[in-house]
Scaffold this motif. Structure first.
Motif, PDB file in Angstrom:
ATOM      1  N   SER A  91       0.839  -1.193   0.000  1.00 13.97           N
ATOM      2  CA  SER A  91       0.000   0.000   0.000  1.00 13.97           C
ATOM      3  C   SER A  91       0.874   1.244   0.000  1.00 13.97           C
ATOM      4  O   SER A  91       2.049   1.196   0.379  1.00 13.97           O
ATOM      5  N   GLN A  95      -3.529   3.758   0.656  1.00 15.58           N
ATOM      6  CA  GLN A  95      -4.330   3.121  -0.379  1.00 15.58           C
ATOM      7  C   GLN A  95      -3.675   1.815  -0.819  1.00 15.58           C
ATOM      8  O   GLN A  95      -2.478   1.793  -1.130  1.00 15.58           O
ATOM      9  N   CYS A  97      -2.381  -1.245  -3.024  1.00 10.40           N
ATOM     10  CA  CYS A  97      -1.969  -1.463  -4.415  1.00 10.40           C
ATOM     11  C   CYS A  97      -2.579  -2.774  -4.907  1.00 10.40           C
ATOM     12  O   CYS A  97      -2.755  -3.711  -4.136  1.00 10.40           O
ATOM     13  N   CYS A 123      -0.225   0.910  -8.016  1.00 10.75           N
ATOM     14  CA  CYS A 123      -0.655   1.799  -6.943  1.00 10.75           C
ATOM     15  C   CYS A 123      -1.326   3.037  -7.545  1.00 10.75           C
ATOM     16  O   CYS A 123      -1.220   3.305  -8.743  1.00 10.75           O
ATOM     17  N   ALA A 124      -2.008   3.795  -6.697  1.00  8.92           N
ATOM     18  CA  ALA A 124      -2.832   4.907  -7.179  1.00  8.92           C
ATOM     19  C   ALA A 124      -1.994   6.062  -7.698  1.00  8.92           C
ATOM     20  O   ALA A 124      -2.449   6.816  -8.573  1.00  8.92           O
TER      21      ALA A 124
END
Length: 383
Positions: A91, A95, A97, A123-124
């Motif tokens: 993460s 958030q 991944c 990931c974001a």
């Protein structure tokens, strides 16, 4: 029996049994190797997991014959990926991944066959820090460790994951060199404690340190000073020798095939242990420690190769790993020698601790030698 000595007698026997019997179940504790390469918001991963551990966790040996075939592994690829991905979390900025397995192969490490699971993580946003949650085999092996290596650009970070430390946050910035030193110091100390062959070699050298040879018999050393002098010479010789070959191998100046090295280390344990039963090298065990210490240095280098050395701090990281090995080694000496000195005059010490303990060590090392030299899982077959 002198009842005042019984608690110490029991402590020494338990210590020897822990050092001898625990590695009999597996000459190397359960490890896996997790490599993460970070590029922006993308992570490419490779996870080497021992097949013996996966067999215990999810069952790979379909026909129960004790031998794993490629067909048995292929039909379980989905189960392996599902097991692994459920126990690894990545993460960033809170958030998670998204993990996706990409394929599997089989590779060999010095202690057996491993599945090589490749995967990606998306990931974001571009990563500033990566949080890793690791819970593989936590329910079946509390001693299992995951050796983590994170690469981003020319920077490498390492960590050890396990039941006692299942989460790590890796800052994706260039770490301070002294942080790398501290990290590799921890790695070095940990790996001497899980290196059972190194521990038993050291104990084989220490067992007679509190005795002197008189004719055909061992007798208690009359004073502490000669015993300490023998320990200091022996440990110093072992330290100097394995530090030389560890440093040379880590810097790429000298390498040997891992199977040869691991087999030779097992043979060195046999030689050191049998020398206590039939003394061929008397009074100069430090020479034995020095000669075989060169081999053990190549063994430590194999561990360091799995971790890698960070660019820009190679010398400092190597020094930290070397120092960590010595700290772990000195902890063993500090635990064992005072107890052995206290019990040296007991009539059972030469017979039970020195002769019996040395023969048990030699027998166990002979099993390791057979397994390593001929790739035969002898102990598992005996079970």
């Amino acid at each position: 029996m002198n009842t005042r000595r019984f608690p110490a007698w029991r402590t020494l026997i338990l210590l020897l049994l822990c050092c001898i019997c625990q590695p009999a179940c597996a000459h190397k504790p359960s490890d896996s190797y997790l490599l993460l390469r970070v590029d922006g918001s993308h992570v490419a991963g490779q996870w080497d997991i021992a097949l013996r551990d996966l067999d215990d966790a999810i069952g790979l040996d379909g026909d129960g014959d004790g031998q794993l075939t490629w067909d048995e592994l292929r039909v379980r690829h989905g189960a392996i990926a599902a097991y692994a991905m459920a126990r690894l979390q990545l993460s960033a900025a809170g958030q998670p991944c998204r993990l996706a397995p990409q394929g599997q192969q089989v590779d060999r490490h010095t202690d057996g066959a491993y599945t090589v699971l490749r995967f990606t993580a998306t990931c974001a946003a571009p990563l500033q820090a990566l949080h890793i949650g690791y819970r593989a085999f936590a329910d079946i092996d509390a001693q299992h460790k995951g050796l983590l290596r994170v690469e981003y650009g020319d920077t490498v970070r390492t960590a050890i994951l396990g039941a006692d430390q299942p989460e790590q946050t890796i800052e994706l910035v260039h770490p301070h060199p002294w942080r790398e030193f501290q990290t590799y110091l921890t790695h070095g100390a940990w790996h001497i404690w899980i290196g059972y062959d190194h521990i038993l070699f050291l104990l084989s050298l220490l067992l007679p340190a509190v005795l002197v040879r008189s004719g055909q018999r061992w007798q208690a050393t009359p004073a502490l000073r000669p015993a300490l002098a023998d320990v200091v010479k022996t440990v110093t010789a072992f330290t100097a020798a394995h530090s030389i070959t560890l440093s040379a191998a880590a810097m790429g100046a000298a390498t040997l095939p891992s199977r040869w090295v691991e087999s030779a280390i097992a043979a060195s344990v046999i030689a050191a242990a049998l020398n206590n039963v039939v003394p061929l090298v008397q009074g100069r065990r430090w020479l034995l420690a020095c000669g075989f210490g060169l081999l053990h240095g190549f063994g430590f280098a194999g561990v360091l190769a799995d971790l890698g050395l960070p660019a820009g701090a190679r010398a400092l990281a190597l020094a930290g790993f070397n120092l960590g090995v010595e700290i772990g080694q000195l902890a063993i000496v500090a635990l064992f020698v005072p107890l052995a000195y206290y019990l040296r005059a007991s009539p059972w010490y030469p017979r039970l601790a020195l002769h019996g303990g040395s023969l048990a060590i030699a027998l166990l090392a002979a099993v390791w030698l057979t397994e390593r030299a001929f790739d035969i899982p002898l102990f598992k077959a005996l079970l």
